[in-house]
Design a protein around this motif. Structure first.
Motif, PDB file in Angstrom:
ATOM      1  N   VAL A  37       0.783  -1.611  -0.488  1.00 45.25           N
ATOM      2  CA  VAL A  37      -0.039  -0.187  -0.181  1.00 45.25           C
ATOM      3  C   VAL A  37       1.111   0.455   0.168  1.00 45.25           C
ATOM      4  O   VAL A  37       2.207   1.376   1.236  1.00 45.25           O
ATOM      5  CB  VAL A  37      -0.802  -0.093   1.277  1.00 45.25           C
ATOM      6  CG1 VAL A  37      -1.903   1.335   1.200  1.00 45.25           C
ATOM      7  CG2 VAL A  37      -1.945  -0.795   1.422  1.00 45.25           C
ATOM      8  N   GLY A  38       0.680   2.135  -0.848  1.00 46.99           N
ATOM      9  CA  GLY A  38       1.524   3.499  -1.066  1.00 46.99           C
ATOM     10  C   GLY A  38       2.509   2.770  -1.454  1.00 46.99           C
ATOM     11  O   GLY A  38       3.288   1.198  -2.333  1.00 46.99           O
ATOM     12  N   GLY A  39       3.760   4.161  -1.407  1.00 43.94           N
ATOM     13  CA  GLY A  39       5.563   3.808  -2.222  1.00 43.94           C
ATOM     14  C   GLY A  39       5.668   4.764  -4.082  1.00 43.94           C
ATOM     15  O   GLY A  39       4.471   4.396  -4.589  1.00 43.94           O
ATOM     16  N   GLU A  40       6.457   3.849  -3.961  1.00 47.38           N
ATOM     17  CA  GLU A  40       7.527   4.272  -5.425  1.00 47.38           C
ATOM     18  C   GLU A  40       6.310   3.411  -7.064  1.00 47.38           C
ATOM     19  O   GLU A  40       5.994   4.518  -7.736  1.00 47.38           O
ATOM     20  CB  GLU A  40       8.920   3.906  -5.167  1.00 47.38           C
ATOM     21  CG  GLU A  40       9.496   4.902  -4.478  1.00 47.38           C
ATOM     22  CD  GLU A  40      11.316   4.145  -4.554  1.00 47.38           C
ATOM     23  OE1 GLU A  40      11.223   3.356  -5.638  1.00 47.38           O
ATOM     24  OE2 GLU A  40      12.229   4.459  -3.963  1.00 47.38           O
ATOM     25  N   VAL A  41       5.943   2.280  -6.684  1.00 47.88           N
ATOM     26  CA  VAL A  41       5.194   1.976  -7.592  1.00 47.88           C
ATOM     27  C   VAL A  41       3.839   2.765  -7.740  1.00 47.88           C
ATOM     28  O   VAL A  41       3.441   3.034  -9.146  1.00 47.88           O
ATOM     29  CB  VAL A  41       4.982   0.320  -7.370  1.00 47.88           C
ATOM     30  CG1 VAL A  41       4.131  -0.123  -9.207  1.00 47.88           C
ATOM     31  CG2 VAL A  41       6.071  -0.597  -7.219  1.00 47.88           C
TER      32      VAL A  41
END
Length: 421
Positions: A37-41
């Protein structure tokens, strides 16, 4: 090549098998970071999709319905405000309005494009509304509710007439949210240049349901906008109203885009323009082959639009008979949508009745979606078209007491060898 092989309505397997190694690589990367959940991707997909649509901001959310609802709330829709939309759409359009606290009200569609008819919008604003002198706001004469927004639907992959809609919105001080859930990459020509869906209104809402032109492996959506304030509000709304963890500026929702879906979308986005062009070529082939088929209405594409053919929708007076024939012939079809929203039990409280939106009702009784997907082969298009023609000739021969013979097959349809890729 088996010219009698089954033609599915949709093929999701082939493109996914072709890209399997890329998807597996994405999955492994996410597994190793555990950033589900969330992040660079997610951020990378948002940046790429914003660039694709020609906007400054994209916010990934949990579904197309979330995208519509969050966009309306972030735009400032107040409880009881009227949002003008169309009855020829999936219920998510109006669900989002209601769930955002608004009141959906309808105008009829253009019989050629199946999108909002600007003439009916103008009539609604001029005859069914009045300006409230004390507030300067537009009010519906019948309901006495403020009218604050227009929500046009870019249906079947073609954009509504945004130039006219935006002109009326400016004139009456209304904001516009684009329902672009079926129009990833569709374009319209305004002010001497092309604009993509989701870039013209205050915000655009996209669905990435698996069958869309850009589809995830489950539910996913996005809001596009040029407005940084609206984008920030959507980011908070999707994540329980948080600006930062455990600091809640407002009540929000659990409507986040997860990393796996974002990775799938990021991977597939590189192929979207090519897939859309393949859809356009398939649509042109359908058009060529159906041009001489009697009693079939082909899709209309405005010369100021570049449709991306999420669906290829024809019309026939005896639609269910045609659908039954195609089903018996192993050709998949669907109906989008058989019953208009204003006649659905879910909206009985709106007080609408048969005859209120005659164009929508006429179209809803005739439309039929034929197979359409980027990997559809021309010989499959020819097979679908031959079956449509067989049915129309059979009906005509029965009506006129004449035999339906192969000699009656017009043009290229009488010679399958002429169909190629």
């Amino acid at each position: 090549m088996n010219l009698d092989a089954k033609v599915p309505f949709l093929d999701l397997t082939t493109p996914h098998v072709e890209l399997e190694d890329e998807f597996v690589s994405i999955f492994r990367s996410i597994l190793r970071t555990s950033r589900f959940v969330g992040g660079e991707v997610i951020e990378e997909f948002e940046q790429e999709f914003a660039q694709f649509c020609g906007v400054r901001h994209c916010v990934g959310v949990g579904s197309g319905t979330d995208a519509l609802r969050f966009a309306l709330v972030a735009a400032g829709l107040q409880p009881g405000d009227t949002v003008i939309t169309v009855p020829n759409t999936f219920i998510a359009t109006t669900e989002a309005i209601s769930q955002a606290g608004g009141y959906p009200d309808f105008v009829d569609i253009d019989e050629r494009t199946y999108c909002m008819d600007p003439r009916k919008l103008k009539e609604y604003l001029e005859t069914r509304c009045r300006m409230e002198p004390s507030t300067g706001k537009l009010v519906n004469r019948r309901t006495c509710r403020p009218v604050t927004a227009i929500l046009p639907v870019h249906l079947y992959g073609q954009m509504a007439d945004m130039e006219a809609i935006l002109d009326y919105a400016r004139q009456y001080k209304l904001f516009v949210i684009e329902d672009a859930c079926q129009a990833h990459g569709a374009e319209c020509f305004i002010n001497n240049r092309w604009h993509r869906a989701g870039s013209l209104g205050l915000a655009g809402a996209f669905s990435f349901y698996p069958g869309k032109n850009l589809g995830a492996f489950g539910e996913a959506g996005a809001v596009t906008t040029h407005d940084p304030f609206l984008a920030n509000r959507v980011r908070m709304l999707r994540d329980h109203g948080q600006r930062e963890k455990y600091h809640h500026e407002m009540e929000g929702y659990n409507g986040r885009l997860d990393a796996i879906q974002a990775g799938v979308l990021f991977t597939k986005l590189r192929y979207l323009a090519d897939w859309n062009e393949k859809r356009r070529r398939i649509a042109r082939r359908y058009d060529e082959l159906l041009r001489s088929v009697p009693n079939i209405v082909r899709p209309y594409e405005s010369p100021r639009n570049k449709a991306v053919y999420h669906l290829y929708v024809v019309r026939a007076k005896n639609r269910y008979e045609l659908q039954a024939h195609l089903t018996e012939s192993d050709v998949g079809t669907q109906i989008h949508y058989p019953r208009p929203l204003h006649l659905q039990r879910a909206y009985s409280a709106l007080g609408c009745k048969e005859g209120d939106f005659p164009v929508t009702e006429k179209v809803a009784a005739e439309i039929l979606s034929l197979p359409m997907y980027p990997h559809l082969e021309f010989h499959q298009v020819e097979r679908v078209t031959r079956e449509v023609l067989t049915w129309t000739l059979k009906r005509r021969s029965e009506t006129n007491n004449l035999p339906a013979t192969p000699a009656m097959l017009p043009g290229v349809l009488s010679n399958p060898a002429r169909i190629d890729n």
